[in-house]
Design an enzyme around this catalytic site. Structure first.
Site, PDB file in Angstrom:
ATOM      1  CB  SER A 200     -28.795 -48.632  21.482  1.00 16.14           C
ATOM      2  OG  SER A 200     -28.871 -48.447  20.096  1.00 16.14           O
ATOM      3  CG  ASP A 296     -34.546 -43.713  19.317  1.00 17.99           C
ATOM      4  OD1 ASP A 296     -33.503 -43.222  18.844  1.00 17.99           O
ATOM      5  OD2 ASP A 296     -34.569 -44.793  19.930  1.00 17.99           O
ATOM      6  CG  HIS A 363     -30.493 -43.828  20.948  1.00 17.94           C
ATOM      7  ND1 HIS A 363     -31.593 -44.448  20.399  1.00 17.94           N
ATOM      8  CD2 HIS A 363     -29.479 -44.736  20.868  1.00 17.94           C
ATOM      9  CE1 HIS A 363     -31.262 -45.678  19.996  1.00 17.94           C
ATOM     10  NE2 HIS A 363     -29.982 -45.871  20.298  1.00 17.94           N
TER      11      HIS A 363
END
Length: 446
Positions: A200, A296, A363
């Protein structure tokens, strides 16, 4: 577990517009972890998976490297063994960004802005696991988890600090340099192989610092970078507003991030646009592998359909579970995935690059064993995209599945193929819902 999710959803709905973006990444990681713990039937920790203590940076005071609140940043280190003693894998933790006095103040009261709230010990899983059955290529390497507490993808600069009722330390770049200096002093400088990875916001930091990482290591070392869910798209939301672009502009301006960005990008574009990987990935000289879900959930919830773009909450159920999306919403999501693939077209042609673009509503996927490398991990085999019989076999998970399942790659296998040059590793999945091996996050479970 149900109570955890209930409290999460209750709190999630009450967030203000500003709190939404800053909290989304942190809560996503929390619920993601809780969900895997609940879902997995193999949650027992292997005997060689220890609790790894937090190590505060010993040179933090000397380097003036501080978290947002002035506390000491740090990392967790597990030494390599055997043939892995001179090999290193570093993983940069994720957790979003802060773009204002309000959101940075909020972070100071969490582990994403202060080491005072961080766990004293953590377990290593996924790409940091020391179990060869879970991490076949990197299990015996020196493994480092770099904690994230600056709110700017390790790119902020102290000359942008100010006082406005609350004191902030924008020291992301300083923290990065201090962590690297300390790791070099304890063995990283002798690395023969090294992999810098991140999830991330940590994935974005990996892209930003990838070439810097290459430069500080021996010239004959094999150095590469792995980016997990860090390719954030510069796309307008469903209402036509440039929500993420404005947010990134605030982050870059507030924290003085421009000085850490690629000069060949900032020389032609406004600095905040160079916070988007699509504007500078072609200028990264070090080999990069992208692990990126085509759907995502963080990007769907915060870039494509932020709360401000959906005043009547018609997307609410869809954003929490992709299986709740209606046909029109799925069309929008397919367009978003297509934008990702189009943006990556140039990268796809890079012979040194690798990618694993699956069609999962998820994610980060590299730091959790269940999605990194396990019998239940998402897999891609581009050869069987349009074979409905294979899909049927996968659904029942027959132990005698045809050989094409064996040929399908987990993320760990694809990354290993790319890192060790075993074979080309560019895996692009078919569109949702074609891949039954996907793990789709479901935030409505309770």
């Amino acid at each position: 577990m149900a109570n955890h999710r209930f409290q999460f959803l209750k709190w999630w709905r009450k967030l203000t517009r500003r709190e939404w973006t800053i909290a989304a990444a942190s809560l996503a990681i929390l619920v993601f972890t809780l969900s895997f713990i609940s879902h997995s039937n193999n949650s027992a920790i292997p005997a060689n998976d220890l609790m790894i203590p937090f190590t505060p940076l010993s040179n933090a005071q000397q380097k003036s490297a501080f978290c947002l609140d002035g506390s000491l940043p740090g990392y967790h280190l597990q030494k390599g063994f055997g043939s892995g003693s001179d090999k290193w894998v570093l993983h940069i933790e994720g957790g979003g960004w802060c773009n204002s006095v309000e959101t940075c103040s909020f972070r100071q009261t969490t582990k994403l802005g202060s080491s005072r709230f961080m766990e004293h010990e953590v377990q290593f899983f996924g790409i940091l696991s020391s179990d060869p059955s879970q991490n076949p290529d990197f299990f015996d390497w020196n493994k480092v988890k770099i904690r994230y507490c600056d709110g700017g993808s390790f790119s902020g600069h102290p000359d942008s600090e100010f006082k406005n009722g609350t004191e902030f330390f924008f020291r992301g770049q300083v923290i990065w340099e201090a962590v690297m200096d300390e790791l070099l002093s304890i063995g990283l400088s002798y690395a023969k192989k090294a992999l810098l990875s991140g999830c991330s916001a940590g994935g974005l930091a990996t892209l930003i610092h990838c070439d810097d990482f290459r430069e500080i290591l021996p010239k004959d070392a094999n150095v590469k970078c792995l980016v997990d869910a860090g390719f954030f798209l510069n796309e307008k939301d469903v209402a036509g507003s440039p929500t993420i672009e404005r947010f990134y502009q605030d982050v870059v301006n507030l924290q003085g991030v421009a000085k850490s960005l690629k000069k060949d990008c900032t020389s032609r574009l406004e600095p905040y646009k160079c916070f988007f990987p699509q504007e500078f990935i072609s200028n990264i000289k070090t080999p990069v592998f992208l692990v990126q879900p085509g759907y995502d959930f963080w990007q769907i919830q915060n870039i494509l359909v932020p709360r401000s773009s959906d005043p009547h909450q018609s997307w609410f159920r869809c954003k929490l579970n992709i299986n709740n999306c209606n046909s029109k919403q799925l069309e929008v999501l397919q367009d978003f995935r297509n934008s990702l693939l189009k943006t990556l077209d140039g990268f796809h042609k890079n012979p040194e690059g690798g990618m694993f673009i699956n069609s999962c509503f998820i994610h980060c996927q590299t730091w959790v064993t269940e999605t990194w490398h396990s019998p239940r991990s998402p897999k891609i085999n581009n050869k069987i995209k349009s074979d409905p019989m294979f899909t049927m076999r996968l659904r029942v998970r027959d132990s005698k599945m045809d050989k094409r399942l064996v040929d399908a790659k987990t993320i760990a296998e694809a990354v290993g193929d790319w890192y060790f040059n075993r074979e080309e590793a560019k895996h692009i999945d078919c569109p949702f819902p074609c891949n039954p091996t996907c793990y789709h996050m479901n935030f409505t479970q309770g």
